[in-house]
Scaffold this motif. Structure first.
Motif, short mmCIF file in Angstrom:
data_model
loop_
_atom_site.label_atom_id
_atom_site.label_comp_id
_atom_site.label_asym_id
_atom_site.label_seq_id
_atom_site.Cartn_x
_atom_site.Cartn_y
_atom_site.Cartn_z
N LEU A 1 -4.63 -3.85 -10.82
CA LEU A 1 -4.87 -3.76 -9.37
C LEU A 1 -3.89 -2.81 -8.70
CD1 LEU A 1 -5.53 -7.40 -8.07
CD2 LEU A 1 -7.16 -5.59 -8.55
N TYR A 2 -2.61 -3.08 -8.95
CA TYR A 2 -1.58 -2.27 -8.29
C TYR A 2 -1.66 -0.81 -8.73
CZ TYR A 2 0.78 -6.01 -5.82
OH TYR A 2 1.06 -7.01 -4.94
N PHE B 1 -4.01 9.83 -4.21
CA PHE B 1 -5.17 10.68 -3.98
C PHE B 1 -5.35 10.98 -2.49
CE2 PHE B 1 -9.84 10.40 -2.97
CZ PHE B 1 -10.19 11.69 -3.37
N TYR B 2 -5.18 9.96 -1.66
CA TYR B 2 -5.34 10.18 -0.22
C TYR B 2 -4.19 11.00 0.35
CZ TYR B 2 -9.25 6.95 -0.22
OH TYR B 2 -10.46 6.36 -0.46
N LEU B 3 -3.01 10.82 -0.23
CA LEU B 3 -1.85 11.53 0.32
C LEU B 3 -1.77 12.98 -0.16
CD1 LEU B 3 0.92 8.79 0.21
CD2 LEU B 3 -0.11 9.83 2.23
N LEU B 4 -2.43 13.27 -1.28
CA LEU B 4 -2.27 14.58 -1.91
C LEU B 4 -2.51 15.76 -0.97
CD1 LEU B 4 -1.72 15.99 -4.67
CD2 LEU B 4 -4.20 16.03 -4.97
N PRO B 5 -3.65 15.82 -0.27
CA PRO B 5 -3.87 16.99 0.60
C PRO B 5 -2.80 17.12 1.69
CG PRO B 5 -5.92 15.84 0.24
CD PRO B 5 -4.84 14.97 -0.31
N THR C 1 -5.65 -14.13 -9.80
CA THR C 1 -5.63 -13.08 -10.80
C THR C 1 -4.42 -13.22 -11.70
OG1 THR C 1 -4.68 -11.79 -9.02
CG2 THR C 1 -6.95 -11.32 -9.61
N VAL D 1 -4.33 0.91 -9.78
CA VAL D 1 -5.47 1.57 -9.15
C VAL D 1 -5.17 1.85 -7.67
CG1 VAL D 1 -7.87 1.27 -8.46
CG2 VAL D 1 -7.14 0.60 -10.76
N LEU D 2 -4.63 0.85 -7.00
CA LEU D 2 -4.36 1.02 -5.56
C LEU D 2 -3.36 2.15 -5.33
CD1 LEU D 2 -4.25 -2.71 -4.38
CD2 LEU D 2 -5.98 -1.00 -3.85
N LEU D 3 -2.35 2.23 -6.19
CA LEU D 3 -1.35 3.28 -6.02
C LEU D 3 -1.93 4.65 -6.32
CD1 LEU D 3 1.96 1.70 -7.31
CD2 LEU D 3 1.39 2.47 -5.01
N ARG E 1 -3.29 -8.10 -12.29
CA ARG E 1 -2.53 -7.63 -11.13
C ARG E 1 -1.90 -6.26 -11.40
NH1 ARG E 1 -2.85 -10.92 -7.25
NH2 ARG E 1 -1.41 -9.91 -5.84
N PHE F 1 -4.94 5.58 -5.91
CA PHE F 1 -5.76 6.00 -4.77
C PHE F 1 -4.88 6.40 -3.59
CE2 PHE F 1 -9.49 4.61 -6.98
CZ PHE F 1 -10.45 5.46 -6.47
N ALA F 2 -3.78 5.71 -3.41
CA ALA F 2 -2.87 6.10 -2.33
C ALA F 2 -2.40 7.53 -2.55
CB ALA F 2 -1.68 5.14 -2.28
#
Lengths: 318, 293
Positions: free
Chosen positions: B20-21, B30-34, B12, B23-25, B17, B27-28
């Protein structure tokens, strides 16, 4: 360790040859004896109970206990009329329509996000070891916990909408959880949050299992990254897709805790699912026959998905 | 991106890249928010939640909500806090996990090393029991528990969780033991070792990883269960999840969001800790329970 223990055993058995017959017979029965409690439990508590619930669904039983102390029955067999009633109930229709919307969005979005994250993570990402557990931890939490968190976060009065207003975006409106037309989508949101990391892990395992040589060869032939994924990698993930579908579909049908915690089935009946329907008809509305019928429908739906899958998996093993 | 010709392995470019980073961050986050929201708002005074932003850090830190959720909040009839229910869950989860794991190990051992005609069918029947919607057993189970005097008790819940947890524990051990060399078992048998001796001295010592996987899976599942707890033990024997739900859904008085969040973290903490300490095994259990039936 094992060696010496076996030796001592030989000595003891030599010293006590009194009833070898009984002992050998016992030995040959022992494995089945050990398995039998489980077999008995599974036959009784799973299959016996399934038959029982099916039986109840053919009766006009209303509440527990439906058999009095003398064993006399206080109900009648009424054939399939519970099922007829069930499918005439608008409440049930709402529940299965909601399930169809919820399940399809849940499965599609989970797979999309899971696949994307897996492919992205597979690009030799620095910090993968930190990111992966972050994506997956929701799977370790109870739906009641995540439901609570999402319930208040999506609440327009104190959650996201309020925060946006404080940040100056005063026209921002996000009241889906209170809106009968959109509440079902908040359910999808929370459920996707919970399970998409798990789907990512399944796809990632699939990606890591793909033979690199094939990819190298395709690349030699001038395949672009896009083509590589489109033509070679994603088709090879078919088993992972299948597993993801089966797992997510059966989770969707069983969804109960999340609805209870997030919306309680409301507003109105906007987020009622078969699982909540079954519970309320059986335990709070005193319509146990109909509740049982809805449980049977749920079981048959799950079985239609799971049985072929398990059958294929078990045969593959042989 | 598609047109950019690459001549070696999936490679890539710099711009890709960056995407990539990012988007990945995102989402991280998003998962950590709650989790972040739960943590932050559990140490805020109520006024800061109702009058401020849920995402903001507290201006005044307070552990009052934690104390209140633990020992004062109105959960059931009495204002006991979540404490007794937390212990209910512990009393439920420990025996249920132990019994289902031990039985699962023995079952897996029999099904792989002492196999007999019909073993696969039996295993298939057990496996299917892992996936049934439990609504199908609620009615008869409620009645049976009532009849044997275990309705509304922790012991009743232990029984229920053992019964419906055994499929998965058997699955784990069966798949694990299937890869264990049967010749070793036969050799020990020829040397005169009995059924339990082989299990105890040969199988168990090499079962460490799968025991961890199974214990973690059962612990997480049983701790997080809500349906059985709500159906069979909703009173003073209620497990933590049911108590938390009662706390959050109670319609009397002011909604104390900070107390709810503190309670939610308490209910999440045991499984979260297990995940942090042994996440690798948790993932292994998830995968073993799904990808390979």
């Amino acid at each position: 360790m094992a060696q010496s223990s076996v030796e001592t055993d030989i000595h003891t058995s030599v010293q006590a040859p009194a009833e070898p017959d009984f002992k050998t017979r016992l030995q040959s029965w022992l494995p089945k004896l050990v398995l039998s409690p489980t077999v008995a439990m599974v036959l009784l508590f799973v299959y016996g109970f399934i038959l029982f619930t099916i039986y109840v669904s053919f009766t006009d039983s209303r509440i527990l206990p439906f058999v009095n102390a003398q064993g006399a029955t206080s109900y009648d067999l009424i054939g399939l009329s519970n099922y007829e009633k069930l499918f005439r109930l608008s409440h049930w229709e709402i529940a299965i329509t909601n399930l169809a919307i919820f399940a399809s969005l849940y499965i599609i979005i989970c797979c999309a996000i899971g696949l994307m994250l897996a492919i992205f993570l597979d690009q030799k990402i620095r910090g993968e070891g930190v990111l992966r557990p972050i994506y997956l931890y929701p799977m370790a939490l109870s739906f009641i916990v995540t439901g609570t968190a999402w319930k208040w976060f999506l609440d327009p009065g104190i959650g996201l909408e309020n925060t946006m207003h404080i940040w100056g975006w005063t026209s921002f409106k996000f009241d889906w959880i209170k809106n009968g037309d959109y509440a079902i989508y908040t359910l999808v949101m929370a459920a996707v949050w919970q399970s998409s990391g798990f789907v990512m892990a399944m796809f990632l395992a699939g990606l890591r299992g793909i033979d690199n040589e094939i990819l190298k060869a395709a690349q030699m032939d001038g395949a672009s990254n896009w083509q590589l994924y489109r033509r070679i990698i994603i088709p090879q993930l078919r088993p992972a897709f299948l597993s993801a579908f089966v797992i997510l579909a059966h989770l969707a049908i069983k969804s109960y805790d999340l609805v209870v915690a997030l919306t309680g089935g409301g507003p109105g009946r906007a987020t009622e699912l078969p699982a909540t329907f079954m519970y309320s008809y059986t335990f709070t509305r005193n319509q146990m026959g109909i509740g049982a019928a809805s449980a049977v429908i749920m079981l048959m739906t799950v079985a239609a998905i799971i049985v072929p899958y398990l059958y294929a998996e078990l045969r593959e093993k042989k | 991106m598609a047109v950019a010709t690459q001549d070696s392995a999936v490679r890539t470019g710099r711009a890709t890249r960056f995407v990539l980073y990012t988007v990945l961050l995102v989402f991280a986050l998003f998962y950590l928010l709650p989790l972040f929201i739960m943590l932050v708002n559990s140490v805020k005074p109520l006024g800061e939640i109702t009058g401020g932003s849920m995402i903001a850090l507290p201006q005044t830190w307070t552990f009052e909500p934690w104390a209140k959720a633990w020992s004062e909040a109105q959960v059931g009839v009495e204002a006991t806090g979540l404490r007794p229910y937390f212990w209910n869950s512990i009393r439920m989860v420990v025996p249920a996990v132990l019994i289902s794991t031990i039985l699962g190990a023995l079952n897996g051992y029999v099904l792989t090393k002492w196999t007999f005609r019909g073993a696969t069918v039996l295993f298939g029947l057990m496996l299917f029991s892992c996936f049934i919607p439990f609504q199908i057993v609620l009615i008869p189970m409620a009645r049976v528990l009532g009849e044997i005097g275990l309705a509304g008790t922790t012991t009743g819940l232990v029984l229920v969780h053992v019964v419906y947890g055994i499929g998965f524990s058997t699955l784990y051990f069966r798949n694990y033991y299937a890869a264990f060399p049967t010749e070793l078992v036969r050799a020990a048998q020829i040397d005169g070792a009995g059924f339990f001796q082989i299990f105890w001295r040969i199988m168990l010592p090499s079962s460490g990883p799968i025991i961890v996987v199974c214990v973690i899976w059962q612990f997480t599942n049983i701790w997080n269960d809500f349906l059985f707890g709500a159906s069979f033990a909703s009173g003073s024997a209620a497990p933590m999840t049911v108590a938390l739900n009662n706390l959050v859904q109670s319609s009397t008085g002011v909604k104390e969001y900070n107390v709810h969040f503190a309670g939610a973290i308490m209910a999440a903490l045991p499984t979260l800790l297990v995940y942090i300490v042994a996440g690798r095994y948790f993932v292994r259990g998830l995968m073993a329970g799904s990808v390979k039936g």
